[in-house]
Design an enzyme around this catalytic site. Structure first.
Site, PDB file in Angstrom:
ATOM      1  N   ASP A  67       0.804  -1.218   0.000  1.00 28.57           N
ATOM      2  CA  ASP A  67       0.000   0.000   0.000  1.00 28.57           C
ATOM      3  C   ASP A  67       0.836   1.268   0.000  1.00 28.57           C
ATOM      4  OD1 ASP A  67       0.865  -0.554   2.594  1.00 28.57           O
ATOM      5  OD2 ASP A  67      -1.119  -1.060   3.325  1.00 28.57           O
ATOM      6  N   ASN A 136      -7.853  -3.305  14.265  1.00 24.29           N
ATOM      7  CA  ASN A 136      -9.225  -3.626  13.826  1.00 24.29           C
ATOM      8  C   ASN A 136      -9.263  -4.822  12.881  1.00 24.29           C
ATOM      9  OD1 ASN A 136      -8.198  -2.622  11.444  1.00 24.29           O
ATOM     10  ND2 ASN A 136      -9.619  -0.915  11.245  1.00 24.29           N
ATOM     11  N   HIS A 138      -7.437  -5.170  10.084  1.00 30.20           N
ATOM     12  CA  HIS A 138      -7.173  -4.910   8.663  1.00 30.20           C
ATOM     13  C   HIS A 138      -5.870  -5.563   8.206  1.00 30.20           C
ATOM     14  CE1 HIS A 138      -5.014  -0.758   9.460  1.00 30.20           C
ATOM     15  NE2 HIS A 138      -4.114  -1.707   9.352  1.00 30.20           N
ATOM     16  N   GLU A 143      -9.943  -2.256   5.242  1.00 27.61           N
ATOM     17  CA  GLU A 143     -10.601  -2.055   6.523  1.00 27.61           C
ATOM     18  C   GLU A 143     -11.808  -2.995   6.661  1.00 27.61           C
ATOM     19  OE1 GLU A 143      -8.923  -0.391   8.488  1.00 27.61           O
ATOM     20  OE2 GLU A 143      -8.312   1.584   7.777  1.00 27.61           O
TER      21      GLU A 143
END
Ligand code: F6R
Length: 244
Positions: A67, A136, A138, A143
């Site tokens: 990313d 979380n 990811h 996400e």
């Protein structure tokens, strides 16, 4: 999924470097998927050390990063391109022609996403994909709620991710709100995956991953469906699994 439990961050980084170097040395033309963030920093340090000792060469390696932030130039100290040069590429014998980090300032971001996918395909796919995990759940910047069918795309970062990553920026307003991220399907197409998990802040995410429930609400849970995943996690990351 093979889960290797180690004492701490240093032990995780050591085990991860041994793992990755074994693959780089075994494969003729290794194609690596690389991650940024705090988690792999120790691994990269160890690899640089082992490269200096002559134990590993990146001459035949091609790499693709997971990313990049939208809007940050390559030479911005917070860009992932800068991170990779600073933490790895500038210290090993990899050719910068053989590395690909998505371009977060491309005039046509959709085209850039497609180009990233196509470059991976043209190279014959990723042999080993390195991953960290968000608190979380990811992976990459996929996400919770991201479809498992997703390819490389422009994504909006969760408020919790912006908060977590603000530690690298002067103010939270400077944290980009979007990124280009390999998709879940892109990650799942890798032949092998190495996921590193360290620290109590990731303990909830590890517990959800090992519960075996596969749901788009916990992106990393998709890894339960991949045939060749190794997780290296430290004691602190196991605190929720251990019921502490
Ligand atoms: C980084 C990436 C992210 C991080 C994750 C954990 O390229 O794709 O998924 O792996 O946000 O970040 P750290 O390691 O900083 O806790």
């Amino acid at each position: 999924m093979e889960i290797i439990r180690v004492k701490d961050y240093a032990a995780m980084s050591e085990a991860a470097s041994t793992f990755l170097i074994e693959r780089i040395n075994r494969l003729d033309n290794p194609k690596l998927g690389l991650a940024t963030g705090s988690t792999p920093e120790g691994l990269y340090k160890n690899i640089i050390e082992k490269h200096k000792q002559g134990d590993v060469s990146f001459k035949n390696v091609k790499s693709f990063n997971l990313d990049e932030y939208v809007g940050l130039e390559k030479n911005d100290p917070n860009s992932y391109y800068f991170f990779m040069k600073d933490k790895l590429f500038d210290h090993v014998d990899i050719s910068l022609d053989n590395v690909r980090v998505p371009n977060g300032v491309a005039a046509d971001l959709q085209q850039e996403c497609q180009d990233h996918e196509e470059a991976i395909k043209a190279a014959g796919g990723i042999d080993v994909q390195l991953l960290g995990i968000g608190a979380n759940g990811h992976i990459g910047f996929n996400e919770p709620g991201t479809p498992f069918t997703s390819k490389t795309q422009v994504v909006n970062l969760d408020e919790s991710t912006i908060q977590a990553n603000s530690r690298f920026f002067n103010t939270i307003e400077e944290v980009p709100t979007q990124a280009i991220s390999m998709g879940i399907d892109t990650i799942m197409n890798s032949k092998e995956i190495l996921l590193l998990i360290s620290g109590e802040s990731k303990a909830e995410a590890l517990a959800k991953l090992v519960s075996g429930e596969v749901t788009e609400e916990v992106p990393a849970s998709v890894l339960n469906n991949h045939p060749n995943v190794t997780v290296i996690a430290d004691e602190a990351a196991f605190s929720v699994v251990d019921g502490k």
